[in-house]
Write a protein that holds these residues in place. Structure first.
Motif, mmCIF file in Angstrom:
data_model
loop_
_atom_site.group_PDB
_atom_site.id
_atom_site.type_symbol
_atom_site.label_atom_id
_atom_site.label_comp_id
_atom_site.label_asym_id
_atom_site.label_seq_id
_atom_site.Cartn_x
_atom_site.Cartn_y
_atom_site.Cartn_z
ATOM 1 N N VAL A 89 36.546 -40.529 30.514
ATOM 2 C CA VAL A 89 35.263 -39.964 30.077
ATOM 3 C C VAL A 89 34.880 -38.781 30.953
ATOM 4 O O VAL A 89 34.479 -37.710 30.464
ATOM 5 C CB VAL A 89 34.163 -41.045 30.114
ATOM 6 N N ARG A 90 35.012 -38.943 32.261
ATOM 7 C CA ARG A 90 34.632 -37.875 33.195
ATOM 8 C C ARG A 90 35.526 -36.648 33.030
ATOM 9 O O ARG A 90 35.061 -35.518 33.039
ATOM 10 C CB ARG A 90 34.733 -38.381 34.636
ATOM 11 N N VAL A 91 36.836 -36.877 32.899
ATOM 12 C CA VAL A 91 37.770 -35.747 32.774
ATOM 13 C C VAL A 91 37.432 -34.922 31.533
ATOM 14 O O VAL A 91 37.348 -33.680 31.590
ATOM 15 C CB VAL A 91 39.226 -36.236 32.719
ATOM 16 N N LEU A 92 37.234 -35.576 30.408
ATOM 17 C CA LEU A 92 36.919 -34.851 29.183
ATOM 18 C C LEU A 92 35.570 -34.151 29.280
ATOM 19 O O LEU A 92 35.413 -33.005 28.839
ATOM 20 C CB LEU A 92 36.942 -35.808 27.990
ATOM 21 N N SER A 93 34.605 -34.809 29.888
ATOM 22 C CA SER A 93 33.271 -34.209 30.032
ATOM 23 C C SER A 93 33.302 -32.997 30.950
ATOM 24 O O SER A 93 32.722 -31.947 30.645
ATOM 25 C CB SER A 93 32.293 -35.251 30.571
ATOM 26 N N HIS A 94 33.995 -33.114 32.069
ATOM 27 C CA HIS A 94 34.064 -32.002 33.011
ATOM 28 C C HIS A 94 34.879 -30.842 32.432
ATOM 29 O O HIS A 94 34.552 -29.674 32.667
ATOM 30 C CB HIS A 94 34.680 -32.467 34.330
ATOM 31 N N THR A 95 35.942 -31.172 31.694
ATOM 32 C CA THR A 95 36.728 -30.113 31.050
ATOM 33 C C THR A 95 35.872 -29.346 30.049
ATOM 34 O O THR A 95 35.870 -28.111 30.013
ATOM 35 C CB THR A 95 37.943 -30.723 30.317
ATOM 36 N N ARG A 96 35.152 -30.070 29.239
ATOM 37 C CA ARG A 96 34.281 -29.454 28.242
ATOM 38 C C ARG A 96 33.220 -28.576 28.907
ATOM 39 O O ARG A 96 32.929 -27.465 28.460
ATOM 40 C CB ARG A 96 33.632 -30.568 27.425
ATOM 41 N N GLN A 97 32.656 -29.082 29.991
ATOM 42 C CA GLN A 97 31.642 -28.326 30.727
ATOM 43 C C GLN A 97 32.235 -27.053 31.328
ATOM 44 O O GLN A 97 31.630 -25.975 31.262
ATOM 45 C CB GLN A 97 31.058 -29.216 31.831
ATOM 46 N N HIS A 98 33.434 -27.161 31.893
ATOM 47 C CA HIS A 98 34.090 -25.999 32.490
ATOM 48 C C HIS A 98 34.432 -24.955 31.423
ATOM 49 O O HIS A 98 34.265 -23.752 31.647
ATOM 50 C CB HIS A 98 35.364 -26.441 33.208
ATOM 51 N N ASN A 99 34.898 -25.418 30.270
ATOM 52 C CA ASN A 99 35.304 -24.499 29.214
ATOM 53 C C ASN A 99 34.134 -23.694 28.647
ATOM 54 O O ASN A 99 34.330 -22.596 28.122
ATOM 55 C CB ASN A 99 36.000 -25.265 28.086
ATOM 56 N N ARG A 100 32.948 -24.243 28.737
ATOM 57 C CA ARG A 100 31.767 -23.533 28.217
ATOM 58 C C ARG A 100 31.543 -22.205 28.929
ATOM 59 O O ARG A 100 30.947 -21.281 28.368
ATOM 60 C CB ARG A 100 30.516 -24.403 28.380
ATOM 61 N N TYR A 101 31.983 -22.133 30.170
ATOM 62 C CA TYR A 101 31.747 -20.924 30.957
ATOM 63 C C TYR A 101 32.953 -19.988 30.950
ATOM 64 O O TYR A 101 33.014 -19.047 31.742
ATOM 65 C CB TYR A 101 31.376 -21.306 32.394
ATOM 66 N N SER A 102 33.895 -20.251 30.060
ATOM 67 C CA SER A 102 35.078 -19.391 29.970
ATOM 68 C C SER A 102 34.706 -18.066 29.309
ATOM 69 O O SER A 102 33.827 -17.998 28.444
ATOM 70 C CB SER A 102 36.175 -20.079 29.145
ATOM 71 N N PRO A 123 35.081 -15.033 26.755
ATOM 72 C CA PRO A 123 35.636 -14.911 25.404
ATOM 73 C C PRO A 123 36.977 -14.178 25.425
ATOM 74 O O PRO A 123 37.169 -13.237 26.201
ATOM 75 C CB PRO A 123 34.563 -14.092 24.666
ATOM 76 N N PHE A 124 37.898 -14.636 24.596
ATOM 77 C CA PHE A 124 39.232 -14.048 24.429
ATOM 78 C C PHE A 124 40.123 -14.221 25.671
ATOM 79 O O PHE A 124 41.262 -13.765 25.673
ATOM 80 C CB PHE A 124 39.154 -12.558 24.079
ATOM 81 N N VAL A 125 39.605 -14.835 26.719
ATOM 82 C CA VAL A 125 40.394 -15.052 27.935
ATOM 83 C C VAL A 125 40.795 -16.518 28.055
ATOM 84 O O VAL A 125 41.929 -16.847 28.397
ATOM 85 C CB VAL A 125 39.620 -14.597 29.192
ATOM 86 N N GLY A 126 39.864 -17.400 27.762
ATOM 87 C CA GLY A 126 40.145 -18.820 27.854
ATOM 88 C C GLY A 126 39.781 -19.395 29.210
ATOM 89 O O GLY A 126 39.424 -18.659 30.145
#
Length: 420
Positions: free
Chosen positions: A268-281, A283-286
């Motif tokens: 649960v934590r890994v998926l939540s933290h990944t999702r949170q980190h990806n929000r700040y990516s 655009p077009f870079v990932g």
């Protein structure tokens, strides 16, 4: 008429040809100076295994509690949905006559390796030795296609799992998440491919509570200690590339039961933290990750935090481990909250500092209505030998069960390989 000499393609200009030997000599002298400097320095630094040991700088006040920045504003609704989806998968398996007791199976992962022409990755000597010493255990090497099938078919109901798995830019991050998922769903023993046996799994003294006459059916997870330096200074942490002054091993761990609630919380934590980190990516870079964020989002940082937090939530506030945590916080005040200076009664690293025997928590010790599955935390000399910190002994320690060469460490970039 004199013919001009044909020019050699890509030939360096004359000035470069004259300076090239000088550059090579300067480069050689730099490395020679770098290697001899510790010997002639006024306070020479120790060199072990061809690498400098960081100066052992410590603080008077230890730190037994770390707060991850990813827990400042977690998406509790998303975490609840992931946890519920995992629980539903568990219920469906067990209601279909699935067994909670795990098969004795060793799991290893090799992603991004197509092998030497036959499509099968070549196993190294450590991996072969590990399975040879545990011949009664089944063995599975998980590669890209089986991993993808597992995630998209068996675990398809987990929200955003496939999307987040694919979002990782590095195989090491997919491997981190995959090992948690595999041992949550199937149970068994996970080991990195550069782990090799000092003893067989069942001969490990620290795992005695899980085998033989003393078998404990109320333990769902066994984990080891990798870092145990609560007094480490910020500089020492930077030198060692630590994000915690303490940490649990996730290059090997054992789940004697399927569907460990502790591993569920890790996922649960890994998926939540990944999702949170990806929000700040951008655009077009990932998503962009460095060493620290990898450790924090999928590696031992989130693994350690999730297990300690899950135990804190499940155990009664009068439990001996929580009482020991609160007592150790006196004079530190990491647990002090509110205007009246109350101490939060929760589990910290304090009860696991300098342990020499396994510390086991039975699943039945949880508060009524709570589930944490039970855990054994093994001392550092069971799985964490060969390190130059945390009181670890050598690979030949009588307590050593498995040893980790750190040979394929993803953290070793060019600079670290040469300068430690």
């Amino acid at each position: 008429m004199t013919k001009s000499r044909p020019s050699t393609p890509f030939a360096p200009p004359p000035i470069m040809r004259r300076r090239l030997p000088l550059l090579i000599a300067a480069f050689f002298l730099f490395f020679l100076f770098r290697s001899l400097l510790p010997v002639f320095a006024p306070n020479p630094r120790r060199v072990v295994g061809g690498k400098w040991l960081p100066d052992y700088e410590v603080q008077d006040v230890p730190r037994y509690l770390h707060h991850s920045p990813y827990r400042d504003a977690p998406d509790h609704d998303f975490e609840r949905r992931v946890s519920e989806a995992l629980s539903e998968i568990e219920e469906n398996v067990l209601s279909g006559n699935g067994d909670r007791v795990a098969e004795e199976r060793i799991w290893q992962i090799r992603l991004g390796d197509t092998g030497a022409g036959d499509g099968q990755p070549e196993r190294g000597a450590d991996s072969l030795a590990f399975t040879a010493s545990n011949g009664e255990w089944a063995y599975t090497l998980v590669t890209d296609d089986p991993a993808k099938h597992f995630i998209t078919e068996i675990l398809a109901a987990v929200p955003e799992l496939n999307t987040l798995y694919d979002s990782y830019p590095y195989h090491v991050m997919r491997s981190d998440l995959l090992r948690y998922l595999l041992l949550w769903y199937y149970g068994g023993y996970y080991a990195d491919s550069d782990v090799y046996p000092a003893k067989s799994i069942k001969e490990c003294p620290s795992l005695a509570p899980l085998f033989g006459e003393s078998i404990n059916a109320n333990i769902s997870l066994a984990v080891g200690i990798e870092i145990d330096e609560p007094h480490a200074s910020p500089q020492l942490m930077r030198d060692w590339h630590w994000i915690r002054t303490y940490g649990l091993i996730q290059y090997t761990f054992y789940a004697p039961q399927r569907f460990s609630p502790l591993l569920r919380e890790v996922i649960v934590r890994v998926l939540s933290h990944t999702r949170q980190h990806n929000r700040y990516s951008l655009p077009f870079v990932g998503p962009q990750y460095n060493e620290k964020t990898i450790l924090e989002v999928t590696g031992p940082g989130v693994f350690t935090d999730a297990i300690l937090d899950a135990l804190s939530d499940a155990l009664p506030t009068t439990h001996s481990l929580i009482t020991a945590s609160v007592e150790a916080d006196k004079g530190i005040n990491d647990l002090v909250t509110g205007t009246w200076g109350e101490r939060t009664r929760r589990l910290t690293w304090a009860p696991f500092h300098k342990i020499h025997q396994p510390v086991c928590v039975d699943a039945q010790e949880a508060t009524a209505g709570k589930s944490m599955g039970g855990v054994c935390v093994l001392p550092i000399n069971a799985w964490g030998n060969g390190q130059r910190h945390s009181g670890a002994e050598g690979f030949g320690s009588p307590q050593a069960c498995i040893n980790h060469r750190f040979g394929g460490s993803w953290k070793k970039d060019w600079w670290h390989r040469h300068f430690g």
